[in-house]
Every structure is written in C-alpha cells, then in structure tokens.
Design a protein around this motif. Structure first.
Motif, PDB file in Angstrom:
ATOM      1  N   GLU A 246      42.968  16.808  50.469  1.00 24.55           N
ATOM      2  CA  GLU A 246      43.190  17.092  51.894  1.00 24.55           C
ATOM      3  C   GLU A 246      42.702  18.489  52.268  1.00 24.55           C
ATOM      4  N   GLU A 247      42.913  19.473  51.372  1.00 21.80           N
ATOM      5  CA  GLU A 247      42.521  20.846  51.696  1.00 21.80           C
ATOM      6  C   GLU A 247      41.011  21.044  51.623  1.00 21.80           C
ATOM      7  N   THR A 248      40.356  20.424  50.618  1.00 23.18           N
ATOM      8  CA  THR A 248      38.898  20.584  50.453  1.00 23.18           C
ATOM      9  C   THR A 248      38.277  19.198  50.250  1.00 23.18           C
ATOM     10  N   PRO A 249      38.169  18.423  51.337  1.00 21.34           N
ATOM     11  CA  PRO A 249      37.677  17.045  51.192  1.00 21.34           C
ATOM     12  C   PRO A 249      36.226  16.942  50.733  1.00 21.34           C
ATOM     13  N   ASP A 250      35.441  18.011  50.873  1.00 14.59           N
ATOM     14  CA  ASP A 250      34.030  17.961  50.477  1.00 14.59           C
ATOM     15  C   ASP A 250      33.798  18.492  49.056  1.00 14.59           C
ATOM     16  N   ALA A 251      34.834  19.007  48.428  1.00 14.72           N
ATOM     17  CA  ALA A 251      34.669  19.588  47.078  1.00 14.72           C
ATOM     18  C   ALA A 251      34.807  18.500  46.022  1.00 14.72           C
TER      19      ALA A 251
END
Length: 955
Positions: free
Chosen positions: A543-548
């Motif tokens: 949720e915090e870094t959906p692209d990582a």
C-alpha cells in the motif's frame, strides 16, 4: 590513427582479463582436506571449529570436506585414490581456497599443487614448524598455523607429582606418532635427571594392556595418538583411553585435550579446537581479500597445561605439588566457595538489620520521652482537639491502606498534595512534585501532549470526565504506567477551584497486554512473526509503495516430519529454533523472516535486494548446508523453496503466498534441496497434482496397485541372483502413472506406510512361490521409503511380516536411498543395524548421485551397493563414466560389498561392468520388469551363461 588503435587494443586486453573474472564470480568455494577420518576426535575438533568459524564470519562460503583417512590407511594408494577423486570433482570448477589439517593433508596438497590447486591459496594447521618449513619452502601462496606440541610440559607435570625415572609411551605406528616420539625423547633428555622412554608401538592392544598392568612404581605411562594397533584393530577413542586408564596401575598422562575427562591425569594438552579456530581466522582473512603473502605463518599457542583433580585424588596424588600454571578441572567446589558472595551479603544484611533495630529502639525511646513532655503541655487542649485528631487518623489510615495514590490540586494556588504512597511508587518525595510543571516534566515526552489536552478539555467542560493513561519516570530512570482519574469541585459560578483524583499503577496490566499482543502476532516457539503479522507487513509495504518490487521466498524443510516422528517433538522444536536463527542471519538485518507453522518459513526481500537477488537466494539455501547438532544428535537438513515477485506473480498477499507455496512444491518435485521461481504453468501442474492425490486415495482399495519384478543375474556367468520388486499403478482415468510421480505423493500423504507394508508382504509371498516352483535361494529386493524407515515401529513391522509369511529374512534385501540418511543420521543408522541383526540384507540404492555417499558406506551396515544408472548409461563410450564405475567398484570390493549395475541395456555396458568386477547386473538386457505371474517362468527358462554373450531367455 595509431593512437586510436592503441586505445582500442587496450580495451580488448581489459575485456580479455575481465571476462574470466566475471565468469567465475559467485560464492567462494572452500575445500577442507583432513589427514584422518571422520569420527577421529582430533580431526572432528579441527574440522568442526573451521566449519563454525566460516559459518559465523563467512556464511556465504561453501565448505566441502574431504578425508584422506591416512591414520588407518597410511599407504600410497590412499594418495592415489584421493587424487583421482579430487581431480574429477574439480575438473570444471576449482575451489577458491584449500585448507589442510595435519601433515598428510599438507603433503598431499603440496604434492599435487601444480595439477590440482595451481595458483590457489593454501592454509594449513596441525603441522610442526620445522616440518612446515621443510615441506613448503618459499611458496608465497601457503600460510597457516604451526603446531606447538609441548612434550616437555607433560613430562615436567608428571615429574612434579612423582620422581619418575622412566616412561612407557603408548602410541600407534603412524608417521606423525613416530615423529612425535623423537621429539619426546629429546624433551626427556632435558630433564634432570633425564627420563628413559620405552615405546610400545610394536605391541598389539592386548599386549599393551598386559604391559601396563605390571608397570613399576617409578615408571609413568604416557598416552600419545592412537588409532589402531599392529594387528589393525580399531577402538573408538573414548573406549581406548578408558581401557588404558582403567588397566594402568598408576596415573596416565597425555598430550591431547580430547583425552581429558576419559581417565588421564593431565599433561600439556594440544587442542584441535584451538588449532581449528586459529586456522579459520586466517581462512576468513583470505576469503575477505587479504593477500596470502601478507599473512605470515603463525606460531600460535595450541597447548595448555591441565590436570584432572578427581583422577589425581584417586591415585593418591596431591594437586598442591603442581606448578602454578597448571589449571585443575573437575575440582569439587565447597559450599562457601560456591556461595561466598551470598553468605557475605547475608551477614552484611543481618548486621545492618541489627544496627537498624538498635537505632529504632533508641528512636522509640526518644519519641516516648518527647510525647510524655508534650502530653503534659497540651493536656488542657486535648478535649477540644479529640474529634479533629480522630478525623485525621481515619483519613490517614484510609489513604495509607489504599492501593492508589490520592492527590488533590488547588487550582487557585497551583499547589498539589499527595498521600504517602507517592514516595513508594515514584521513589521521590511528594513535596518535590507539588507544582504541575514538575509532574509534567517526568511524564514520557510522547505522552505529555495527550495529558495536557485531556486536562484542558476536562477543565474547560469539553469533556465530562478526566481519565487518562500515560508513562511517568521514577527516580531510578525507569518508566511505569499510571492511570489517572479525577473529579473537579466548582464554586457558585461553576468555575473549578479544586481537582481531586487518584493515580493507579497499571504497569503489570500493560505488560500483560503487551505479551498478549505479542503472542497474537508472533510464533510462540521461535518468536518470529506469524502468518497474520506477515500479512499485515506485506500489505503495508504494497500500500505504501505500490510500484516498488517485492520478493517472497516460501521455505519448507525437507524430511522434517520424519525427524519429528523418530527423534520426538522436543528435538524437532529445538531444530526449528536453530533453523529460525540461521534464516535470520542469512536474510540479513531489517528483513522479515516469518514462521507460518510446522516447518514452513517465509522470507521477504525488499527492493534494495533485487540487484543482489541471486546471492540472497544462495545464502538462504546455504543456511541448511552445515549439519544441525541437537542434544548430541547430528541432523543433515535440506530445504525446498519457492520464489515469487510482486507484482509479476501476484498483487495481493494471498496471491503471492499461494503462488510461492506452489513454486515450493515444484522444487520438492524436482528433487528437493533447491529453489524454484514461480511461473503460470505451475498452477496447471498443481491442478493435475490435486487430481493425482484424489485418485491415489482409492487406488489401494480399488486394487490398482501391482508388484512387478526385474531380474538380476551375475555379471560373470549369468547365474540368477533374484529380482527387484517394483510398485506399479494403473489408474482407470490416468492410465499407467510413472512411479516418480505417485511415490512422492504417497510419501507426502503418509499412504506409503500401508502400501509399503503391502509390497513387502507380496514380495515375501513371491519368495515362497519361487521356492515351491523349484527356484530356491534367491534374493528379492524391496525399496524402503524414508517415511517407512522413520516410523518408530518399522523394524518390528518388517520382522512381523517376514515371520507371518514364513520367509527367511536373508531372502530379502531392503534398498535404501541416500535421502533417507540426510535427515536423522543417527536414528537411521540404529534402525539399519537392527534390521541387519534380524537377518535382512540392506543395500544403498542410486549410489553416486549424493555428495556424501562414501560416508554412508563406512558408517552404515550395507551389504550391497547399487550403481546409479546415470553412470551406466554412458558406458562404454564415456571414458569418465568408465573410470568412475571402476573406482566405485574397487571401493566396494575393499569394503567387502557386492555391487549391482542398474540400467544395463546393451552388450557394451555389460562387458565394461563385468571387466570392472561388478557382481550383479539388472536392466532391459537381462529382462524388463514383469508381472509376478511371469517371474517363475522367466527363471525356469533362463538357460545360464554361454560366452561371449548372454543367451536369450526361453519363451
């Protein structure tokens, strides 16, 4: 133009130099060559210390251990066999570092340095300084630890206890023992007067015992290195030392640390562990990039003067005669010595209490005198103050007996007052906390804003009650949790002027709640995060870094269930705790390692790990390579792992975990011990796997199982030996299912136990049927699964079936694969020996595909060795396979084992096996697996051997 050509040529040279370096990049490989054999205490101490050191300081390194066994086989053939084995093993990829322990290993390494280890650093230990300098010379790539034997120290220790004029030396006939005797004789001449040395190395063990029983009082007994006597008899080290010390009429002195605690009186003792630790430190420096030329050969202290207090007393020797540098072991400790601090502290407390009692008595006496004087002066006021005194007394008793601190705050003056318990609770005089700012200063910084806000809301009327929990600092600096409740008194205008309340210590309740919260999100046994904790952390990162990117590695321990069943759940739990620790160290700091339950773990790798993902995967798998030691039992564990990547293999925690589980099962199906990356096709295979499991449940009751038999004959003359029983499954929907698909499924579901008993019973009946058909004295072999062997009642079950079917166990051979021994090593050994004692033959199946097969040949009671068909397949064209087959057969002959060549399909394969000395053959050239009804006819029609080729069996 010429300048550009020079630049281009320079780049080409750089590429030529860099490409081989990049091609060899990867975890460093370390080869440890031991002079002697596994189980020899000195060698085990050195080898274990090196393994522990590398696992701690260089866990990424892969350690491969090799034993020359020179102590029991000191002949040139030992070097030749070792050379052939290591040459084939490192033909493709050579080790990055070679470590040698003791003289034989160093001599072997230097002898074959140019052909096997050219340009590779060598680190040695366990070699005398003068021998090392003579062998190594000026080789800049060799360094290590020079062994410092101290025979003079042992002689001086013995002479300090009794005026010995002579000594008997008990040793074996090895080269190192012979060299040591020369050093001992030199040391004996340095004593005043010199000591005469008599060596018993030419006597058998029985003659040695007879000699030391009649030892003279002025003669000391010295125990050196001893592996076998002149007749080749070998005794385990503890038994050997105990026999010598029990038979000796006087004390026995030694030179090695491992002899202590088995009956020797003491000596200047050499420690293999100390030698191994020093060698591991040098190896770690080399692996971390320190040039070997910059590491000088070290003359480390590896001997320590020790004496056994109990042994000295048993022989009437006074420990007071020993030199100050001799350390006593096993010395009983008196009660005063053991509890000296407690006794002194108790006496101090008693004295302090007595002094306090005297002070209190004196104070009471003074108070009584003062009270009497005061009572006379205020007698006229007593009547008027009686009621007030009674009221104050009731208040004091109520507040003193209360569990809470009672307080009041005058909002007009700003002063606060507390009941007496605030001193007990805080360790601070209440008068120092009368102002609110002083109290607020002691509140935890994270809670101060909350307390001020709640107080302001209550006094302003925005909140109807004042109730708040916060942390406050005591005088000793620690924090406790308080619950504060208060009520306000107001004047006629409704303005608060007084606040009265209580402070309740809720620290224990908070700790209890924190423990409950911890248990809700952590595994009780290993204290790792549990499934729910893992789910929350993974969801939060997504949720915090959906692209990582994110990676989940699902790890399942191989064969753990069988260890739990055989060694018990207590051992299994301790093994899981060790596994959790290894995974945490391998994963690295700030990486999530969770336990889902049982033997299943999950490791979460972060975006910064993606560039080094392959190294991370290797470290996790290598965490299982070193053996586990639990309560003195050795376990060789492996793991299977599945890898998924977010978001390619799933966008939610549930999808990622499910697909990682699927990939892990694919790793198990591929042979265990590895890691598999998930792909979409695995889901389809999982569906097929579920269908296979469902059909398997009804296979036995539906009579879908059958036993086929493949004949075995002698390689030289074609005489029939027997046949191997093979389980087959023909399903109504799936058709003929290959064994490599349904056997693992049977093992996983536990169905292999009743199916395996059925196969063994059918084979017993086949033995009787062949005897009735006039084909007696044959051996039928039956495969035994790891699940069966690890059952606690397997030995009794096998004996019961043979007895019920009236079959001699010697007509049966139980085939065991190497994977059985990779888990509960000690338990498997005990059960195989129990089967041998009953009469069953045992064979090691698929020999040559495991990395420690030679260890099993030496440690387990096998009667037959079956060459894996992967070696036979390349005969006679592949020269390497031919050489390997000849070497394996020669080793089996030396150990007294028969050999069976599997997968023989053509005449050339049969000829190479027969010429190499193979005992028996099995394969399509002899006969295909056949139903049990066809086997008696096949044997009856087999006409025997007729050179140069085998005859065709009668139709």
């Amino acid at each position: 133009m010429q300048a550009w050509r020079r630049v281009l040529a320079g780049w080409v040279v750089c590429l030529i130099l860099i490409v081989p370096i990049l091609a060899q990049a990867g975890p460093p490989r370390v080869l440890l060559i031991n002079s002697y054999h596994k189980g020899y205490r000195w060698t085990d101490e050195q080898s274990n210390a090196i393994e522990d050191g590398l696992l701690t300081y260089a866990p990424e390194a892969t350690l491969e251990v090799f034993y020359l066994d020179w102590k029991r086989h000191p002949e040139q053939a030992t070097y030749e066999n070792a050379y052939a084995t290591l040459r084939d093993r490192y033909r493709a990829v050579r080790p990055d570092l070679v470590a040698a322990t003791d003289d034989a290993a160093l001599i072997f390494t230097l002898m074959h340095r140019e052909t096997l280890f050219a340009g590779i650093p060598v680190v040695y230990a366990g070699v005398l300084k003068e021998d090392a300098e003579r062998l190594i010379g000026t080789d800049p790539l060799v360094t290590g630890v020079n062994q410092s034997m101290d025979p003079l120290g042992t002689l001086q220790l013995a002479r300090s206890l009794s005026p010995y004029r002579k000594a008997l030396l008990v040793r074996d006939g090895s080269e190192s023992s012979t060299a040591f005797e020369a050093e001992l004789r030199t040391a004996a001449q340095k004593l005043t007067p010199p000591m005469e040395i008599e060596s018993l190395h030419t006597l058998s063990f029985g003659q040695i015992l007879a000699r030391i029983r009649t030892v003279e009082p002025d003669t000391a007994i010295l125990l050196g290195s001893y592996a076998s006597d002149t007749n080749g008899m070998i005794l385990p080290l503890p038994s050997f030392v105990r026999r010598v010390t029990d038979e000796a009429g006087g004390p026995v002195f030694g030179f090695y640390r491992y002899q202590l605690d088995h009956g020797i009186a003491g000596g200047s003792l050499l420690s293999g562990t100390t030698s191994g630790v020093q060698q591991a430190r040098i190896m770690t420096d080399v692996l971390q990039g320190v040039p070997v030329q910059q590491i000088p050969r070290q003359d480390g202290k590896t001997a320590e003067r020790l004496a056994d207090y109990g042994v000295l007393r048993r022989h009437g020797l006074s420990p007071a005669l020993l030199a100050p540098d001799v350390r006593l072991v096993n010395r009983p400790v008196s009660v005063f010595e053991q509890y000296a601090l407690v006794i002194v502290a108790t006496l101090i407390i008693i004295i302090a209490l007595l002094m306090l009692a005297v002070f209190l008595l004196f104070n009471i006496r003074q108070r009584r005198t003062a009270e009497q004087a005061l009572r006379r002066k205020v007698q006229d006021l007593r009547q008027s103050r009686t009621e007030l005194a009674r009221s104050e007394e009731r208040y004091r008793l109520a507040s003193g007996a209360a569990r809470d601190v009672i307080w009041e705050w005058d909002l007009r003056t700003g002063l606060r007052h507390f009941s007496g318990r605030v001193d007990e609770l805080m360790g601070i005089d209440g008068s120092a906390l009368k102002s609110l700012p002083k109290w607020i200063e002691r509140i935890h910084p994270q809670d101060q804003a909350k307390v001020r806000g709640m107080l302001d809301d209550y006094l302003s009327g925005r909140r109807t009650e004042y109730r708040v929990e916060y942390r406050i600092q005591k005088a000793d600096g620690n924090y406790i949790w308080l619950q504060s409740n208060a009520k306000a008194l107001t004047d006629e205008q409704g303005v608060p002027y007084l606040l009265v309340g209580t402070y309740t210590d809720i620290t224990e309740a908070k700790r209890h709640q924190e423990h409950i919260d911890f248990l809700a999100y952590h595994d009780v046994l290993t204290e790792l995060p549990n499934r729910e904790n893992l789910r929350l952390q993974v969801r939060q990162r997504i949720e915090e870094t959906p692209d990582a990117p994110l990676a989940l590695i699902f790890i399942d321990m191989d064969n753990f269930k069988y260890i739990n069943d055989s060694a018990g759940h207590t051992v299994g739990d301790r093994l899981l705790v060790q596994t959790a620790g290894r995974l945490q160290r391998a994963a690295g700091a700030d990486r999530v390692v969770a336990r889902l339950g049982g033997d299943e773990f999950v490791v979460v790798l972060l975006p910064e790990d993606m560039d080094d993902l392959e190294n991370r995967r290797t470290r996790l798998i290598n965490a299982f390579r070193a053996p586990f030691d639990v309560d003195g039992q050795t376990f060789y564990m492996g793991c299977s792992a599945g890898l998924v990547m977010y978001p390619d293999d799933g966008t939610t925690f549930e999808e990622l975990l499910q697909n990682a589980d699927i990939a892990m099962y694919q790793a198990k199906a591929a042979g265990k011990g590895g890691m598999v990356k998930y792909d979409q096709s695995m889901s389809e295979r999982t569906t097929a796997r579920v269908r296979l499991f469902n059909r398997l449940r009804t296979a036995e009751s539906a009579g879908a199982f059958a036993v086929y038999y493949q004949p075995q004959v002698r390689a030289t003359d074609g005489r029939i030996r027997g046949a191997e029983a093979l389980l087959r499954w023909r399903d109504a929907e799936l058709g003929m299912v290959p064994p490599d698909q349904f056997i693992p499924a049977c093992e996983e579901t536990g169905q292999i136990i009743p199916v395996g008993e059925w196969v063994l019973r059918q084979t017993c009946r086949m033995v009787r049927r062949l005897e009735e058909a006039g084909v007696p004295d044959l051996i039928l072999s039956v495969n035994v699964s790891v699940v069966q062997l690890m059952q606690s009642d397997f030995v009794k079950t096998a004996a019961r079936i043979a007895e019920q079917e009236q079959v001699d166990p010697r007509r049966l051979e139980l085939e065991i694969t190497e994977s059985v021994m990779m888990g509960a090593y000690d338990e498997a050994s005990r059960r195989l020996r129990a089967l041998r004692d009953i009469g069953f033959n045992t064979s090691l199946d698929d020999f040559g595909v495991g990395y420690s097969s030679l260890t099993y040949l030496r440690q387990f009671p096998f009667s037959t060795l079956k060459l894996d068909k992967s070696f036979v397949k390349g005969l006679p064209e592949e020269r390497t396979d031919c050489a390997m087959v000849r070497s394996i057969i020669r080793i089996a002959e030396d150990l007294g084992l028969e050999t069976v060549g599997e997968g023989v399909e053509v005449d050339g394969q049969r000829d190479v096996l027969a010429e190499s000395g193979c005992t028996w053959l099995q394969g399509y050239l002899i006969g295909r697996p056949m139903p049990e009804a066809d086997l008696p006819g096949f044997f009856a029609g087999w006409p025997g051997f007729s050179a140069p080729a085998y005859p065709e069996p009668a139709q």
